[in-house]
Design a protein around this motif. Structure first.
Motif, mmCIF file in Angstrom:
data_model
loop_
_atom_site.group_PDB
_atom_site.id
_atom_site.type_symbol
_atom_site.label_atom_id
_atom_site.label_comp_id
_atom_site.label_asym_id
_atom_site.label_seq_id
_atom_site.Cartn_x
_atom_site.Cartn_y
_atom_site.Cartn_z
ATOM 1 N N VAL A 172 89.257 19.492 -12.985
ATOM 2 C CA VAL A 172 89.774 18.302 -13.665
ATOM 3 C C VAL A 172 90.010 17.173 -12.672
ATOM 4 N N SER A 173 90.633 17.465 -11.557
ATOM 5 C CA SER A 173 90.930 16.413 -10.578
ATOM 6 C C SER A 173 89.660 15.832 -9.971
ATOM 7 N N CYS A 174 88.686 16.682 -9.694
ATOM 8 C CA CYS A 174 87.423 16.200 -9.133
ATOM 9 C C CYS A 174 86.671 15.345 -10.151
ATOM 10 N N SER A 175 86.615 15.798 -11.400
ATOM 11 C CA SER A 175 85.923 15.039 -12.443
ATOM 12 C C SER A 175 86.599 13.694 -12.679
ATOM 13 N N ALA A 176 87.932 13.685 -12.693
ATOM 14 C CA ALA A 176 88.661 12.440 -12.896
ATOM 15 C C ALA A 176 88.392 11.458 -11.764
ATOM 16 N N PHE A 177 88.350 11.954 -10.545
ATOM 17 C CA PHE A 177 88.081 11.079 -9.398
ATOM 18 C C PHE A 177 86.688 10.468 -9.478
ATOM 19 N N VAL A 178 85.696 11.270 -9.834
ATOM 20 C CA VAL A 178 84.309 10.784 -9.874
ATOM 21 C C VAL A 178 84.105 9.794 -11.017
ATOM 22 N N ALA A 198 90.924 11.199 -22.509
ATOM 23 C CA ALA A 198 90.489 12.568 -22.225
ATOM 24 C C ALA A 198 91.029 13.052 -20.883
ATOM 25 N N THR A 199 90.989 12.199 -19.873
ATOM 26 C CA THR A 199 91.487 12.596 -18.554
ATOM 27 C C THR A 199 92.988 12.834 -18.585
ATOM 28 N N MET A 200 93.714 12.010 -19.331
ATOM 29 C CA MET A 200 95.158 12.213 -19.480
ATOM 30 C C MET A 200 95.444 13.593 -20.074
ATOM 31 N N PHE A 201 94.716 13.946 -21.124
ATOM 32 C CA PHE A 201 94.943 15.237 -21.784
ATOM 33 C C PHE A 201 94.625 16.405 -20.849
ATOM 34 N N PHE A 202 93.475 16.336 -20.181
ATOM 35 C CA PHE A 202 93.068 17.461 -19.334
ATOM 36 C C PHE A 202 93.917 17.551 -18.070
ATOM 37 N N PHE A 203 94.377 16.419 -17.549
ATOM 38 C CA PHE A 203 95.266 16.475 -16.393
ATOM 39 C C PHE A 203 96.609 17.109 -16.783
ATOM 40 N N LEU A 204 97.110 16.746 -17.964
ATOM 41 C CA LEU A 204 98.363 17.347 -18.432
ATOM 42 C C LEU A 204 98.195 18.850 -18.649
ATOM 43 N N LEU A 205 97.080 19.242 -19.276
ATOM 44 C CA LEU A 205 96.832 20.665 -19.528
ATOM 45 C C LEU A 205 96.658 21.435 -18.225
ATOM 46 N N ALA A 206 95.887 20.869 -17.291
ATOM 47 C CA ALA A 206 95.655 21.551 -16.017
ATOM 48 C C ALA A 206 96.942 21.677 -15.215
#
Length: 208
Positions: free
Chosen positions: A90-96, A128-136
């Motif tokens: 998640v963190s790598c995908s969000a950064f890219v 989407a990134t907010m949701f997946f960062f919270l879940l991760a």
């Protein structure tokens, strides 16, 4: 999708390239001068966008995602490792992805693809990134919370979630304001203004 209160976040986002007819982008036309800096290859860096609310949020998102990714990469031993791998992805995908959008907006590269709804694209990415960062972050704190690197990664994960949530709310307001048609009162005022202007033009004598 933007209310008058949110207008200050886009003061410097307009550029000559982003005002192409039919271009759907997160920039709005403005009569104020836009500060740009020419880079190699003819690209222009929009300094005004980087200093705006949306530009600052994008920079914070990229920085927090990168720090969270670096922290999770320093974890040498994990058991179980599912939470670590998920947070790493998640963190790598969000950064890219967010980094690509930041470059596209700050260098006005989005203007070369005007048929894409860039406001909606930004909204989908931030939400989407907010949701997946919270879940991760929740999964990581539930399964792996023993080492300092894991705890630090969780902290930056929640910080990134907060920044993405603020950005998502602002982009949602902007997108909704652009999608909602003007009300009956606004339409009447617009028609009355056009009629008055036309009457004033017709009343003026022709130049001899």
């Amino acid at each position: 999708m933007r209310s008058p209160r949110d207008a200050d976040g886009f003061d410097g986002e307009a550029s000559n390239a982003s005002m192409m007819p039919g271009a759907d982008s997160p920039y709005q036309a403005t009569t104020e001068p836009v500060r740009t800096r020419r880079l190699m290859g003819g690209a222009r860096c929009d300094i005004g966008y980087l200093r705006s609310t949306f530009g600052i949020l994008k920079v914070l998102e990229v920085a927090l995602s990168l720090i969270a990714f670096i922290c999770i990469e320093t974890v040498m031993l994990c058991l179980p490792c599912g939470g670590v791998y998920f947070f790493e992805f998640v963190s790598c995908s969000a950064f890219v992805v967010t980094g690509v959008l930041l470059l596209a907006f700050s260098l006005n590269l989005h203007a070369k693809v005007p048929h894409i709804n860039w406001t909606l694209t930004d909204l989908v990415n931030t939400a989407a990134t907010m949701f997946f960062f919270l879940l991760a972050s929740i999964v990581l704190v539930s399964l792996n919370h023993k080492s300092g690197a894991e705890i630090t990664a969780v902290v930056f994960g929640f910080l990134a979630t907060g920044v993405y949530s603020i950005n998502a709310v602002l982009v949602l307001r902007r997108w909704r304001s652009r999608e909602v048609p003007p009300g009956p009162g606004q339409s009447r005022e617009y028609t009355r203004a056009r009629t008055t202007s036309r009457g004033e033009v017709e009343a003026q004598p022709e130049l001899q």
